[in-house]
Write a protein that holds these residues in place. Structure first.
Motif, PDB file in Angstrom:
ATOM      1  N   LEU A  87       0.663  -1.155  -0.159  1.00  0.00           N
ATOM      2  CA  LEU A  87      -0.097   0.119   0.014  1.00  0.00           C
ATOM      3  C   LEU A  87       0.794   1.322  -0.106  1.00  0.00           C
ATOM      4  N   GLY A  88       1.410   1.285  -1.001  1.00  0.00           N
ATOM      5  CA  GLY A  88       2.496   2.669  -1.145  1.00  0.00           C
ATOM      6  C   GLY A  88       3.432   2.011  -2.357  1.00  0.00           C
ATOM      7  N   VAL A  89       4.608   2.822  -2.376  1.00  0.00           N
ATOM      8  CA  VAL A  89       5.584   2.442  -3.243  1.00  0.00           C
ATOM      9  C   VAL A  89       7.074   2.004  -2.750  1.00  0.00           C
ATOM     10  N   GLY A  90       7.338   2.392  -1.588  1.00  0.00           N
ATOM     11  CA  GLY A  90       8.636   2.206  -0.938  1.00  0.00           C
ATOM     12  C   GLY A  90       8.788   0.700  -0.719  1.00  0.00           C
ATOM     13  N   LEU A  91       9.896  -0.060  -0.875  1.00  0.00           N
ATOM     14  CA  LEU A  91      10.187  -1.562  -0.707  1.00  0.00           C
ATOM     15  C   LEU A  91      11.153  -1.813   0.205  1.00  0.00           C
ATOM     16  N   ASP A  92      11.628  -0.961   0.941  1.00  0.00           N
ATOM     17  CA  ASP A  92      12.692  -1.050   1.850  1.00  0.00           C
ATOM     18  C   ASP A  92      12.187  -2.033   3.255  1.00  0.00           C
ATOM     19  N   PRO A 142       3.907  -3.020  -5.773  1.00  0.00           N
ATOM     20  CA  PRO A 142       3.826  -1.551  -5.232  1.00  0.00           C
ATOM     21  C   PRO A 142       2.695  -0.911  -6.111  1.00  0.00           C
ATOM     22  N   ALA A 143       1.846   0.051  -5.246  1.00  0.00           N
ATOM     23  CA  ALA A 143       0.644   0.766  -5.798  1.00  0.00           C
ATOM     24  C   ALA A 143       1.355   2.113  -6.552  1.00  0.00           C
ATOM     25  N   SER A 144       2.028   1.719  -7.601  1.00  0.00           N
ATOM     26  CA  SER A 144       2.886   2.749  -8.380  1.00  0.00           C
ATOM     27  C   SER A 144       1.982   3.889  -8.973  1.00  0.00           C
ATOM     28  N   GLY A 145       2.309   5.019  -8.673  1.00  0.00           N
ATOM     29  CA  GLY A 145       1.418   6.167  -9.228  1.00  0.00           C
ATOM     30  C   GLY A 145       0.027   6.540  -8.316  1.00  0.00           C
ATOM     31  N   ALA A 146      -0.108   5.845  -7.445  1.00  0.00           N
ATOM     32  CA  ALA A 146      -1.473   6.003  -6.774  1.00  0.00           C
ATOM     33  C   ALA A 146      -1.341   7.162  -5.742  1.00  0.00           C
ATOM     34  N   ASN A 147      -0.332   7.484  -5.349  1.00  0.00           N
ATOM     35  CA  ASN A 147      -0.191   8.535  -4.242  1.00  0.00           C
ATOM     36  C   ASN A 147       0.864   9.658  -4.706  1.00  0.00           C
ATOM     37  N   PRO A 193       4.146  12.843  10.308  1.00  0.00           N
ATOM     38  CA  PRO A 193       4.208  11.653  10.686  1.00  0.00           C
ATOM     39  C   PRO A 193       4.178  10.561   9.523  1.00  0.00           C
ATOM     40  N   HIS A 194       5.022  10.697   8.225  1.00  0.00           N
ATOM     41  CA  HIS A 194       5.087   9.769   7.219  1.00  0.00           C
ATOM     42  C   HIS A 194       3.681   9.864   6.751  1.00  0.00           C
ATOM     43  N   ILE A 195       2.957  11.005   6.274  1.00  0.00           N
ATOM     44  CA  ILE A 195       1.785  11.227   6.147  1.00  0.00           C
ATOM     45  C   ILE A 195       1.643  11.891   4.697  1.00  0.00           C
ATOM     46  N   ALA A 196       2.865  12.303   4.018  1.00  0.00           N
ATOM     47  CA  ALA A 196       2.889  12.979   2.774  1.00  0.00           C
ATOM     48  C   ALA A 196       2.086  12.255   1.655  1.00  0.00           C
ATOM     49  N   GLY A 197       2.225  11.162   1.585  1.00  0.00           N
ATOM     50  CA  GLY A 197       1.137  10.232   0.613  1.00  0.00           C
ATOM     51  C   GLY A 197      -0.209   9.782   1.214  1.00  0.00           C
ATOM     52  N   SER A 218      -7.365   0.565  -3.703  1.00  0.00           N
ATOM     53  CA  SER A 218      -8.162  -0.113  -4.904  1.00  0.00           C
ATOM     54  C   SER A 218      -7.142  -0.767  -5.734  1.00  0.00           C
ATOM     55  N   LEU A 219      -5.876   0.192  -6.047  1.00  0.00           N
ATOM     56  CA  LEU A 219      -5.079  -0.530  -6.915  1.00  0.00           C
ATOM     57  C   LEU A 219      -4.507  -1.857  -6.330  1.00  0.00           C
ATOM     58  N   THR A 220      -4.027  -1.713  -4.803  1.00  0.00           N
ATOM     59  CA  THR A 220      -3.322  -2.941  -4.312  1.00  0.00           C
ATOM     60  C   THR A 220      -4.329  -4.094  -4.334  1.00  0.00           C
ATOM     61  N   ALA A 221      -5.614  -3.739  -4.062  1.00  0.00           N
ATOM     62  CA  ALA A 221      -6.829  -4.811  -4.166  1.00  0.00           C
ATOM     63  C   ALA A 221      -6.964  -5.642  -5.565  1.00  0.00           C
ATOM     64  N   ALA A 222      -6.814  -4.599  -6.328  1.00  0.00           N
ATOM     65  CA  ALA A 222      -6.856  -5.034  -7.729  1.00  0.00           C
ATOM     66  C   ALA A 222      -5.757  -6.189  -8.045  1.00  0.00           C
TER      67      ALA A 222
END
Length: 311
Positions: A72-77, A93-98, A282-286, A297-301
């Protein structure tokens, strides 16, 4: 036992989409209970996480049937990508969604930190009238935005900054010089970008090559009134060096949305006490109401497509 385990918060409609087709366990408390998470994934085919769940070690060992991880996001670390690849576990990853949410955060932070006026509230409530202190606030128009990393989020940021009259330069050694994206930003090496930019915004993943790339030496190359914004990954900056530079007046301001340790522990938080012209979030930008729907929605799909293809 569930087919899908969701260990962090996810938009309710997306959870319902998962649950309509597969047995789904949605428990955002699992992120803080590694033993319970390991037990929950024993029979699961899919695991859905944000950035705090560590998909490695005991969790991967317990999840012997795991086929995919939805991020649910793009970072993979927070995901052991090598271990997943070795086991054939797909990572989505949910590329582009946020992208839009992060871009708006960066531009807003630049506006607030350059102008400085929005830090006057405590003085005003206390009966002060700090007008003289605030008359040197700066306009965004005419300033130079330097983007460290020039992927999709940085490009969204660039277009919004340009609309405000900013010039845009970028550093990205992985983006070929012939890429058409460079039409909208001046190409620079990192040293030149740090020297020229009035606002530096970071848009790189956390790797061994980027870890603490913005350290004391890098900060010393920046303009003393420059603004630094990090909504990428916490380990990309030296947090102590940023606090020190702000206190010493060697940096004009900073907005930090991500940190080496999250949530902030007491010793890490203490270094930021009484630091001027600093925004901590608190890690809220996206994360916005709109982006949460898109990301979920993208992750569920992605997860449903994967599982149904193999059912």
């Amino acid at each position: 036992m569930p087919d899908i385990v969701v260990s962090e918060f996810m938009e309710e409609g997306a959870v319902a989409d998962l649950a309509a087709r597969f047995d789904t366990l949605y428990d955002p408390a699992l992120v803080d209970d590694p033993a319970a998470l390991a037990e929950a994934v024993r029979q699961a085919r899919a695991l859905v996480v944000r950035n705090r769940t560590q998909v490695r070690g005991a969790v991967l060992e317990a999840g012997a049937r795991l086929e995919c991880v939805g991020r649910l996001g793009v970072g993979l670390d927070n995901i052991d990508m090598a271990a997943c690849e070795a086991r054939g576990i797909a990572v989505y990853p949910a590329s582009g969604a946020n992208d839009l949410s992060v871009a708006e955060y960066v531009v807003t932070a630049a506006l607030v930190l350059l102008r400085g006026a929005w830090f006057a509230t405590p003085d005003m409530i206390a009966g002060g009238w700090p007008r003289a202190r605030l008359i040197d606030g700066r306009e965004t128009s005419g300033k130079v935005l330097g983007l460290v990393g020039y992927g999709s989020i940085a490009r969204e940021t660039a277009s919004r900054a340009a609309a405000l009259g900013m010039s845009v330069i970028a550093y990205d050694p992985l983006l070929p010089e012939a890429d058409p994206a460079w039409r909208n930003a001046g190409r620079r090496d990192l040293d030149a970008l740090l020297r020229e930019a009035d606002v530096v915004s970071l848009h790189v993943p956390l790797t061994e090559g980027t870890r603490r790339m913005i350290d004391g030496a890098a900060l010393a190359r920046m303009k003393p009134d420059a603004i630094l914004i990090n909504a990428a990954r916490g380990g990309v900056v030296d947090e102590a060096a940023i606090a020190s530079a702000l206190k010493a007046g060697r940096l004009g301001g900073a907005a930090l949305d991500v940190f080496e340790g999250e949530p902030l522990k007491a010793d890490a938080a203490a270094r930021f006490a009484d630091v001027p012209n600093l925004i901590l979030t608190p890690h809220i930008a996206g994360l916005t109401a709109e982006s949460n729907v898109r990301v979920s929605s993208l992750t569920a799909a992605n997860v449903l497509r994967h599982l149904e293809r193999r059912s």
